[in-house]
Design a protein around this motif. Structure first.
Motif, PDB file in Angstrom:
ATOM      1  N   PHE A 234      -3.523   2.370  -3.268  1.00  0.00           N
ATOM      2  CA  PHE A 234      -3.415   3.725  -2.715  1.00  0.00           C
ATOM      3  C   PHE A 234      -4.487   3.911  -1.646  1.00  0.00           C
ATOM      4  O   PHE A 234      -5.673   3.663  -1.894  1.00  0.00           O
ATOM      5  N   TYR A 235      -4.081   4.404  -0.475  1.00  0.00           N
ATOM      6  CA  TYR A 235      -5.043   4.740   0.584  1.00  0.00           C
ATOM      7  C   TYR A 235      -4.793   6.180   1.035  1.00  0.00           C
ATOM      8  O   TYR A 235      -3.736   6.760   0.773  1.00  0.00           O
ATOM      9  N   ASP A 236      -5.769   6.673   1.811  1.00  0.00           N
ATOM     10  CA  ASP A 236      -5.637   8.032   2.348  1.00  0.00           C
ATOM     11  C   ASP A 236      -4.775   8.034   3.624  1.00  0.00           C
ATOM     12  O   ASP A 236      -4.242   6.999   4.030  1.00  0.00           O
TER      13      ASP A 236
ATOM     14  N   HIS B 157      -6.799   2.561  -6.741  1.00  0.00           N
ATOM     15  CA  HIS B 157      -7.138   3.595  -5.761  1.00  0.00           C
ATOM     16  C   HIS B 157      -8.292   3.085  -4.923  1.00  0.00           C
ATOM     17  O   HIS B 157      -9.396   2.928  -5.414  1.00  0.00           O
TER      18      HIS B 157
ATOM     19  N   TYR C 129       0.729   5.910  -0.095  1.00  0.00           N
ATOM     20  CA  TYR C 129      -0.061   7.092   0.269  1.00  0.00           C
ATOM     21  C   TYR C 129      -0.582   7.784  -0.988  1.00  0.00           C
ATOM     22  O   TYR C 129       0.183   8.085  -1.890  1.00  0.00           O
ATOM     23  N   GLU C 130      -1.898   8.035  -0.991  1.00  0.00           N
ATOM     24  CA  GLU C 130      -2.468   8.626  -2.209  1.00  0.00           C
ATOM     25  C   GLU C 130      -2.361  10.155  -2.256  1.00  0.00           C
ATOM     26  O   GLU C 130      -2.793  10.783  -3.214  1.00  0.00           O
TER      27      GLU C 130
ATOM     28  N   ASN D 282      -2.351   5.320   5.379  1.00  0.00           N
ATOM     29  CA  ASN D 282      -0.969   5.358   4.898  1.00  0.00           C
ATOM     30  C   ASN D 282      -0.193   6.605   5.307  1.00  0.00           C
ATOM     31  O   ASN D 282       0.579   7.173   4.518  1.00  0.00           O
TER      32      ASN D 282
ATOM     33  N   SER E  30     -11.186   6.599   0.170  1.00  0.00           N
ATOM     34  CA  SER E  30     -10.979   7.195   1.479  1.00  0.00           C
ATOM     35  C   SER E  30     -11.873   6.533   2.518  1.00  0.00           C
ATOM     36  O   SER E  30     -12.731   5.722   2.187  1.00  0.00           O
TER      37      SER E  30
ATOM     38  N   LYS F  42       1.133  12.614  -3.658  1.00  0.00           N
ATOM     39  CA  LYS F  42       0.962  11.171  -3.823  1.00  0.00           C
ATOM     40  C   LYS F  42       2.344  10.509  -3.946  1.00  0.00           C
ATOM     41  O   LYS F  42       3.249  11.076  -4.579  1.00  0.00           O
TER      42      LYS F  42
ATOM     43  N   GLU G 193      -2.006  -0.891 -10.199  1.00  0.00           N
ATOM     44  CA  GLU G 193      -2.329   0.075  -9.127  1.00  0.00           C
ATOM     45  C   GLU G 193      -3.837   0.200  -8.973  1.00  0.00           C
ATOM     46  O   GLU G 193      -4.556   0.222  -9.962  1.00  0.00           O
TER      47      GLU G 193
ATOM     48  N   THR H 270       0.849  -1.194   0.000  1.00  0.00           N
ATOM     49  CA  THR H 270       0.000   0.000   0.000  1.00  0.00           C
ATOM     50  C   THR H 270       0.887   1.248   0.000  1.00  0.00           C
ATOM     51  O   THR H 270       2.018   1.211   0.496  1.00  0.00           O
TER      52      THR H 270
ATOM     53  N   THR I 113       4.325   8.562  -5.668  1.00  0.00           N
ATOM     54  CA  THR I 113       4.550   7.836  -6.925  1.00  0.00           C
ATOM     55  C   THR I 113       5.938   7.183  -6.956  1.00  0.00           C
ATOM     56  O   THR I 113       6.139   6.179  -7.638  1.00  0.00           O
TER      57      THR I 113
END
Ligand code: SER
Length: 613
Positions: free
Chosen positions: A174-176, A155, A124-125, A180, A158, A132, A153, A122, A134
């Motif tokens: 990706f998480y909020d 998303h 961080y978005e 993360n 949230s 983000k 990937e 995982t 990347t």
């Protein structure tokens, strides 16, 4: 694999990559009034993450004893424990993402032989003014590609939308910030000014669909959904931010990596079964419970797990100097033992046998944690005494409980605690079995009022576990070193520090000594400390080898290994003590030292409360 093999492989892997191994700090932090327990590997390293130079260098590795009191009620499932070892490696302004992520991946796949197809990660978005991540995504993609895995990937969204988008064939999620971002106080908005934190990248291991909690069947699964199928086994925090007074972020003086991974969970991954209570460190105790109770683990998991977790935690706590009491760490310890007594009864273990279950833990851990072997008899006795004490009131408490009709009021629960020694979670368990509710809020209110009265002067606690480095606390910390040395001068070299707790109002110092101090002894200690203060001695530190520190007679609590570099603080030529600081530069401004109280703390341990006026 065994826990000890995974621990050794991890330490060796990072040592090969130029990390210095540091020893685990005690489970109860010394000289930190802000928190009862060490609950993550980074906690003892906060000053260094904030910019101080570490004596062992910029690359560190360890396995830290941790205790999370908040998880007490979670214990019973296959993965939550209050005590655990956290494998940790740190870069203090040295390497960053492109070294950290490949190292951990390689450790899992090449060293432990885990199947990369079962690894999910995982990232961080972005949000809170932070971009983000990347860079981590690109690194992960390459790592998976090197194993022939195409890493898609996804998303996941949230917290507000419930993270219910499902796996979607993804590998990198990706998480909020809720999932993360790591700081000791949680999401960026909860961080106090001065707190370090940053985005993180977690690694989850897929144990297989057969381990998913059936209640998740109709919800969509994703790695961080706590279904039991995917379990987090490691977290790389890219700690480069510092919360500012105005709520925005500054970058730290240097970019750090703070990695933490649950040793037992990683071991469970090597065994392909997510039940951490099946890893080898629990086996001898589990078998002993089976022998004493005549019951099998399978079918009685809840009580087995409570006893296994709580007694292991109790063993380590007593090993680090905590004794059962009604306040602070001692109260948590008391709760662990008393809840175990009740579950021992549920399993039909004969009375008075609980302490026998601690010996198998000591034999499993004694090679790595040598203090456990040294304190074996003390640990066994403390648990036996606490069981005996609780049994004196357990039966009458159960009768009292049965007399209560309907729901349990805060007052009823409080009486069960004060008169019969029932910790809250025990009352909660009994209430659940009886199908009634407990007014927990009212209980907590009554408990807090009671604690405030038993406490001599309110102790100031700071939110978020931030070390309190106010001017007064720093002065008290330095005064503690003078007191420690003076106690040895007056009472003998056998006096050992057992604990210390400092607030801006006073110092508290626990030490081994088996009788009350006489008035003359207290006066002598006070006189010595004040004479030293009058000499206006400078306080300095040096980073030297442990052999050298011991040769020079440094005192204090330390758990370093031979070959380690340690920090020692000198006060003129009067005191030399192992310590991480902080201290005043010169003791001339400490004021006048006065002992306010000398009392028993627990068997063989005395407690001094003293002030600077
Ligand atoms: N501090 C992070 C954690 O506790 C990583 O070490 O998860």
């Amino acid at each position: 694999m065994k826990v000890s093999e995974v621990r050794e492989k991890y330490l060796e892997f990072f040592k090969r990559n130029d990390h210095a191994e540091i020893a685990s700090a005690p489970i109860v932090p010394e000289n930190d009034p802000t928190t009862l327990f060490t609950s993550s590997g980074m906690q003892p390293l906060v000053p260094y993450l904030l910019g101080e130079e570490h004596p062992a260098g910029a690359r560190l590795v360890d396995s830290q004893k941790c205790f999370r009191a908040d998880d007490i009620e979670e214990v019973g499932d296959n993965r939550h424990t209050t005590f655990f070892e956290m494998l940790g490696n740190w870069s203090l302004g040295d390497y960053f993402k492109k070294e950290q992520l490949p190292w951990f991946f390689s450790f899992l796949v090449d060293e432990l032989g885990l199947d990369p197809n079962r690894i999910y990660v995982t990232v961080y978005e972005g949000g809170e003014g932070i971009e983000k991540d990347t860079e981590s995504v690109e690194i992960w993609k390459e790592l998976f590609a090197s194993k022939g895995i195409e890493a898609k990937e996804v998303h996941i969204g949230s917290e507000e939308d419930g993270y219910t988008k499902g796996m979607q064939g993804g590998r990198i999620f990706f998480y909020d910030a809720k999932k993360n971002w790591w700081s000791r106080s949680g999401t960026p908005d909860k961080m106090p000014a001065g707190e370090p934190g940053g985005p993180d990248s977690e690694v989850f291991y897929d144990f297989g669909e057969e381990f998913a909690d059936p209640s998740y069947a109709d919800k969509e699964l994703h790695p961080n959904s706590d279904s039991g199928q995917f379990i987090e086994i490691g977290n790389s925090v890219f700690m480069e931010f510092l919360k500012k007074e105005d709520g925005s972020f500054d970058t730290l003086p240097r970019r750090n990596v703070d990695f933490g991974g649950g040793l037992e969970r990683i071991t469970a991954a090597t065994l392909g079964n997510p039940d951490v209570f099946l890893v080898d460190v629990f086996t001898p105790t589990r078998e002993k419970i089976e022998e004493l109770s005549g019951k099998a683990y399978v079918g009685n998991e809840n009580s087995f797990r409570v006893i296994l977790d709580h007694l292991r935690g109790a063993t380590f706590m007593i090993g680090d100097g905590v004794m059962p009491s009604n306040t602070e760490a001692g109260y948590i310890l008391r709760r662990l033992i008393r809840r175990s007594v009740r579950h021992a009864d549920l399993l039909g273990i004969p009375e008075g046998k609980l302490s026998e279950l601690t010996r198998p833990f000591i034999s499993v851990y004694k090679d790595h944690y040598t203090n456990l072997a040294e304190k074996e008899e003390e640990i066994v006795k403390a648990i036996a005494d606490e069981e005996e004490k609780f049994r004196k009131t357990l039966k009458s408490g159960m009768k009292q409980f049965e007399k209560i009709e309907g729901d349990i009021s805060g007052e009823d629960a409080f009486v069960l605690f004060t008169s019969y020694g029932f910790p809250l979670e025990l009352t909660l368990e009994l209430a659940q079995e009886k199908g009634v509710k407990v007014d927990v809020d009212a209980y907590k209110k009554a408990f807090e009022e009671h604690q405030a009265k038993s406490r001599a002067g309110a102790e100031q606690k700071f939110k978020g576990g931030l070390a309190d480095d106010s001017e007064m606390s720093v002065k008290y910390h330095t005064a503690t070193h003078l007191l420690h040395r003076a106690l040895k001068d007056v009472l003998g070299e056998d006096v050992m520090q057992k604990g210390s707790n400092i607030t801006p109002e006073r110092l508290r110092f626990d030490f081994s000594f088996d009788r009350k101090m006489t008035d003359e002894e207290k006066e002598e200690v006070t006189k010595i400390v004040n004479e030293q203060i009058a000499k206006e001695l400078p306080v300095t530190f040096e980073d030297i080898s442990m052999e050298e520190a011991k040769k020079r007679g440094a005192i204090g609590l330390f758990e370093e290994k031979y070959g380690d570099t340690v920090r020692v603080y000198s006060i003129g030529d009067y005191s030399l003590e192992f310590c991480g600081g902080p201290h005043v530069e010169n003791i001339k401004d400490l004021g006048v030292f006065r002992i306010k109280k000398e009392e028993a703390s627990s068997a063989g341990v005395r407690r001094i409360k003293a002030v600077l006026e």
